[in-house]
Design a protein around this motif. Structure first.
Motif, short mmCIF file in Angstrom:
data_model
loop_
_atom_site.label_atom_id
_atom_site.label_comp_id
_atom_site.label_asym_id
_atom_site.label_seq_id
_atom_site.Cartn_x
_atom_site.Cartn_y
_atom_site.Cartn_z
N GLY A 115 0.82 -1.21 0.00
CA GLY A 115 0.00 0.00 0.00
C GLY A 115 0.85 1.25 0.00
N GLY A 116 1.90 1.25 0.83
CA GLY A 116 2.82 2.38 0.85
C GLY A 116 3.52 2.56 -0.48
N PHE A 117 3.85 1.45 -1.12
CA PHE A 117 4.49 1.50 -2.43
C PHE A 117 3.56 2.12 -3.47
CE2 PHE A 117 5.09 -0.69 -6.54
CZ PHE A 117 6.35 -0.22 -6.87
N ALA A 118 2.28 1.71 -3.45
CA ALA A 118 1.30 2.25 -4.40
C ALA A 118 1.13 3.75 -4.23
CB ALA A 118 -0.04 1.54 -4.22
N VAL A 119 1.13 4.21 -2.98
CA VAL A 119 1.01 5.65 -2.72
C VAL A 119 2.27 6.37 -3.18
CG1 VAL A 119 0.82 7.40 -0.92
CG2 VAL A 119 -0.61 5.34 -0.81
N HIS A 120 3.41 5.78 -2.89
CA HIS A 120 4.70 6.42 -3.20
C HIS A 120 4.89 6.64 -4.69
CE1 HIS A 120 9.01 7.22 -3.22
NE2 HIS A 120 9.12 6.27 -4.12
N ILE A 121 4.61 5.61 -5.50
CA ILE A 121 4.93 5.73 -6.93
C ILE A 121 4.00 6.70 -7.64
CG2 ILE A 121 5.96 3.44 -7.07
CD1 ILE A 121 3.40 2.40 -8.26
#
Length: 470
Positions: free
Chosen positions: A250-256
């Motif tokens: 989830g953090g990765f999806a927000v970050h990219i």
């Protein structure tokens, strides 16, 4: 490998025009032997441990699910690392990146040899090997594009492909021989030979000024950590692994969504044919990696074979990749990738069904069927990569094919983890096929049959995306 250098070749050729400005040209006769030498020992590490997993499990008292991490930990890092090094090579000196990769690779290998009696240290060593080893194929491909004359590049790409296939084929034999005659820990010594190339590359490669740019390290770390925890969950079934993995994804999806050059481009997901091609690749590479992990376990448990003997059973199939990999590419050019896919599909599914029926049969017969499995896989891999490349524009080619490469590695890691977990839990110890008399062979027989079903589902996705293609 479980690794697809055709995707790297495509990316290198896309950047050929930009790299044509480089004034340096390497001597073909002096450089080729060192490229073959380094690449052979780098790729060897992908398959050399496969036949030794039963010996490692017995000595360290590990379950199949636990010993699978010896393979999957390397593959996860190797797959993601290839993309990271490709980006770093555009920012920093290629010479420095090669040196860093070789030194980390050697350091991880030395750690594994010295601390082989401690399981966490073995996994840490394999991770370090993945971090360093992933630099080698990627940077060598970039080196070919950047420093070799255009008329020599096709020849060099062919040499690279043949070297990779030969190394993957020799891995089980070399691994089995060393494990049986010496000890499996000596497999960690093999990568140290790559350090012999350092003086040559230090002398030959030019000094380059940093070109600057941005690399999404945060995105890469989030993605690798999330994937590693997901593999751990598949291996150990502890819910905290899954929960933390989902949080990190989830953090990765927000970050990219917030960075200019993300580790993975979300816009690619709108390409339906490309997505279906990737899903088909997941089925293909996941089952093949599961097969490669499972066969040594089966030969050890059902047939009581040593690591050396297991290596020779697997050798004919693995070495067939050297010949049929090249032939498959030629066949794609002549007949079209869809026809080659059909041939590969028939060979691969037939061999999986035969392995399911013959799980308790004589090892020489299993070895013959494995040749068909390897050939079918080679045809499927070549035609699938070609088909996926046709769904991408010139601007999308680098990212799209890089993602195929990454998905392939991660699918291999997940396939091995799932197979290890299912063997450890005994969930498929059911006598489904009457011809199988040995109770110890039921799980393996049922897994082969399950693989055939998964490949059939992957084929449906392929047909939906490429049925009208050449």
């Amino acid at each position: 490998m479980k690794k697809d250098l055709q995707t790297l070749e495509g990316r290198m050729r896309d950047s050929e025009e930009a790299n044509a400005l480089q004034p340096v040209s390497l001597d073909l006769r002096k450089t080729v032997p060192w490229i073959i030498f380094v690449l052979f020992f780098a790729v060897l590490n992908e398959t050399v441990f496969v036949v030794s997993t039963p010996s490692i499990a017995a000595e360290l008292a590990l379950k199949p699910s636990e010993v699978s991490l010896v393979l999957t930990s390397f593959m996860i890092i190797f797959g993601t690392g290839s993309i990271v090094y490709g980006k770093l090579s555009d920012m920093y000196s290629l010479k420095k990146m090669v040196m860093i990769g070789l030194l980390i690779y050697g350091g991880g290998s030395l750690l594994g040899f010295l601390a082989h009696r401690y399981y966490p240290a073995v996994i840490a060593a394999r991770i370090l090997q993945g971090i360093g080893g992933s630099a080698i194929p990627t940077l060598l491909m970039i080196m070919i594009t950047r420093y070799f004359k255009s008329r020599d590049r096709g020849k060099m790409f062919g040499i690279v492909g043949s070297t990779v296939a030969l190394s993957e084929g020799m891995g089980p034999v070399i691994g089995g021989f060393i494990s049986e005659r010496l000890h499996w820990s000596f497999l960690f010594i093999i990568p140290l030979f790559t350090l012999l190339s350092i003086p040559f590359f230090l002398k030959t490669l030019p000094e380059e000024q940093p070109r600057g740019g941005k690399a999404d390290f945060i995105g890469a770390v989030l993605f690798v950590a999330a994937t590693a925890l997901l593999i751990l969950y598949l291996t150990d079934s502890r819910w905290p692994y899954l929960v933390i993995s989902l949080i990190l994804y989830g953090g990765f999806a927000v970050h990219i969504r917030r960075v200019e050059e993300p580790f993975i481009e979300l816009s690619m997901l709108t390409n339906g044919r490309w997505v279906r091609g990737l899903l088909s690749a997941i089925a293909l590479f996941g089952t093949m990696a599961g097969l490669l992990f499972m066969v040594p376990q089966m030969l050890s448990q059902v047939h009581l074979m040593t690591a050396g003997a297991i290596g020779w059973v697997m050798f004919p199939g693995a070495i067939s990749l050297v010949f049929f990999g090249v032939y498959g590419g030629t066949l794609v050019d002549r007949k079209g990738y869809s026809r080659v896919y059909y041939i590969g599909l028939a060979l691969y599914i037939s061999s999986l069904l035969l392995l399911s029926i013959l799980a308790g049969a004589a090892p020489w017969l299993l070895s013959a069927v494995l040749v068909a499995a390897y050939v079918g896989f080679s045809f499927l891999k070549t035609s699938l990569a070609t088909g996926v490349s046709q769904t991408l524009t010139e601007q999308e080619a680098g990212v799209g094919m890089g993602m195929l490469n990454l998905v392939s590695f991660l699918s291999e890691a997940a396939g091995m983890a799932l197979v290890g977990k299912m063997l450890a839990d005994g969930v498929l110890e059911i006598p489904l096929i009457p011809i199988i008399t040995a109770s110890s062979a039921h799980s393996y027989s049922n897994l082969f049959f399950s693989f055939a079903i998964i490949i059939a589902l992957g084929a449906v996705l392929y047909f939906s995306a490429f049925r009208r293609s050449r």
